[in-house]
Motif scaffolding. Sequence first.
Motif: not given
Length: 181
Positions: A21-24, A26-30, A60-62
């Motif tokens: 859940e904490g790995s955004r 990872y979500k981007i890679k998905c 947004f993350m950056v």
Amino acid sequence: CWVLGNDYDVNKFMDCFSKMEGSRLYKIKCLKDQGNYLFTKECYLEAMSRYGNACQILCFMVEVMEGFDSKAFSDLGISLNLNLAACALKQSEYENEKIFCSLVLNFFPNNVKALFPRALAFMKLKMYLEAKYDLEKALLSQPKNLDILRELEVVNGELKINCNGKSQLNAVVASKMVPMV
């Protein structure tokens, strides 16, 4: 093109968003993986949507994260923009292809994977001097690349046929000049 079938594991991608859940990142890679799958199925609009969503999240993350792995972020940003460019090319959207490649080149001016497709877009847009510039720059990094050499030969031929190459060059140079006040 709605791709849901035996070869598309929806659960795999749904798991991406629930695991870690904490790995955004990872979500981007998905999202990128989903886009890659859709691209192979020739669903270019849907692929662009996934790549675009991943780019938005990345931006947004950056902005909000401190101490992030900037190399991982920049590599992912490059990959996403080049994937968007590939989708644009497949849809004959050469202006968009040029824009996505230019985004990469703004930060990494010698990236051959961005220079070459932007040159192809310039060629489709009949902007041969710009194409020649990108191809020559790419050739500096990869002097034996046959694709680059072949396209450079085509561009040079078009510039010779065009006879107005000189006036086109003057227009490009003039557009780069700063007016004196």
